[in-house]
Design an enzyme around this catalytic site. Structure first.
Site, short mmCIF file in Angstrom:
data_model
loop_
_atom_site.label_atom_id
_atom_site.label_comp_id
_atom_site.label_asym_id
_atom_site.label_seq_id
_atom_site.Cartn_x
_atom_site.Cartn_y
_atom_site.Cartn_z
N CYS A 79 9.48 0.95 2.26
CA CYS A 79 9.60 0.85 3.71
C CYS A 79 9.08 -0.52 4.12
O CYS A 79 7.88 -0.79 3.99
CB CYS A 79 8.82 1.96 4.41
N ASN A 81 8.87 -2.08 7.15
CA ASN A 81 7.94 -2.08 8.28
C ASN A 81 6.62 -1.40 7.91
O ASN A 81 5.55 -1.81 8.35
CB ASN A 81 8.57 -1.38 9.49
N ASN A 171 15.88 0.73 -1.84
CA ASN A 171 16.43 1.99 -1.33
C ASN A 171 17.87 1.72 -0.87
O ASN A 171 18.22 0.58 -0.57
CB ASN A 171 15.57 2.57 -0.20
N HIS A 173 21.42 1.24 1.05
CA HIS A 173 21.84 0.84 2.40
C HIS A 173 23.35 0.71 2.46
O HIS A 173 23.99 0.21 1.53
CB HIS A 173 21.21 -0.49 2.80
N GLU A 222 18.12 6.01 9.79
CA GLU A 222 17.35 5.98 8.56
C GLU A 222 17.43 7.30 7.80
O GLU A 222 17.28 8.37 8.39
CB GLU A 222 15.87 5.67 8.85
N CYS A 231 14.08 -0.84 11.08
CA CYS A 231 14.03 -0.57 9.64
C CYS A 231 13.95 -1.91 8.93
O CYS A 231 14.89 -2.71 9.01
CB CYS A 231 15.27 0.22 9.19
N GLY A 232 12.84 -2.16 8.25
CA GLY A 232 12.63 -3.45 7.61
C GLY A 232 13.59 -3.69 6.46
O GLY A 232 14.20 -4.76 6.35
N GLY A 234 16.38 -2.23 6.10
CA GLY A 234 17.70 -2.30 6.73
C GLY A 234 17.99 -3.67 7.30
O GLY A 234 19.13 -4.17 7.22
#
Length: 288
Positions: A79, A81, A171, A173, A222, A231-232, A234
């Site tokens: 994650c 953020n 992750n 995307h 998310e 979303c960082g 993202g």
């Protein structure tokens, strides 16, 4: 491990571009949260309210391990953020004096540069997010890709066909460029795309519009948390998609509902660099 007896947890409520988290440390490894306990903590009416829970734990390979859990109780690899908030948490609470900090995540070790303000508190953090992952099996996405990166893939969802760039930032995307209403598209099609069978581990979904060579507008659905303000990972994936399409230069501002992130990516042989805020909202105690 499930707990039947109540636990009292001292925490900090934090956010990065309004992507919000409940953060606490458990360096002795005594606290194991059940899925139901995480859901109760993140409930915005009956709990604290958050997009996820971050537990700061010991690491064998870095200074700390970020145990990040989505609001629905599912584990997340990374994650962007959240890791900035972790950096502020450990520095401001005296768990480290380092301003260059290696942090282990489920997608590997990330190197963070902490940027203290005039009061020696951390207000911004710069994160080396690593190189984007384009291999279909590693993303993971269940399609036969004849060329990598996967760009302009025809994705059918909810009766529409979108052109998607699919990659991983630790992750999965799915980035879709559009001139449509970003918020409406994210809310309507995000949950459908997240759970498409081609995504065996589900996917984060970003709808973006490139405003100019240094400015991307993004809205996100998310995986495991639904619509969020930011979303960082993202934002990083959106930057990669825009660079691959030759629409932006090596650095750009990604505009999110919760604020802006500065993203840099020089190309295939380089990592993505993300810089953004980390904010303490309040300290609290919850019994679950």
């Amino acid at each position: 491990m499930q707990y039947s007896l109540p636990m009292e947890i001292k925490f900090q409520k934090m956010h990065g571009t309004l992507n919000d988290f409940v953060v606490f440390h458990d360096l002795d490894g005594h606290t194991k949260l059940s899925t139901e306990q995480v859901r109760r903590i993140c409930d915005r009416r009956a709990g604290v309210g958050a997009d996820g829970v971050i537990v700061v734990r010991k690491s064998q390979v870095a200074d700390f391990f970020m145990d990040y859990i989505n609001a629905d109780g599912s584990l997340a690899e990374m994650c962007g953020n959240g890791i900035r908030c972790l950096a502020k948490y450990v520095y401001d609470n005296g768990l480290t004096v380092k301003t260059t900090l290696p942090v282990e995540t489920r997608s590997g070790v990330k190197i963070l540069e902490l940027l203290p303000d005039s009061d020696r508190k951390i207000s911004r953090v710069r994160v080396n997010m690593g190189k984007p992952i384009f291999d279909a099996e590693q993303i993971p996405v269940d399609i036969q890709a004849t060329r990598l990166p996967i760009m302009d893939y025809p994705l059918e969802a909810g009766g529409r066909t979108f052109r998607a760039t699919i990659l991983s930032m630790g992750n999965p995307h799915c980035v879709i460029q559009t001139e449509g209403n970003l918020e409406e598209l994210a809310r309507r099609f995000g949950p459908v795309i997240e759970t498409l069978p081609i995504f065996p581990a589900k996917s984060n979904v970003e709808f973006i519009r490139v405003a100019d060579k240094e400015h991307i507008i993004m809205r996100v659905w998310e995986r495991g948390s639904g619509e969020t303000f930011a979303c960082g990972t993202g934002a990083c994936a959106s930057m990669v998609a825009a660079v691959l399409h030759d629409q932006v230069g090596p650095s750009a501002v990604v505009e999110l509902l919760g604020g802006n992130l500065d993203i840099e990516w020089k190309g295939m042989d380089y990592p993505v660099i993300m810089t953004g805020e980390a904010v303490l909202v309040y300290n609290g105690i919850i019994t679950i």
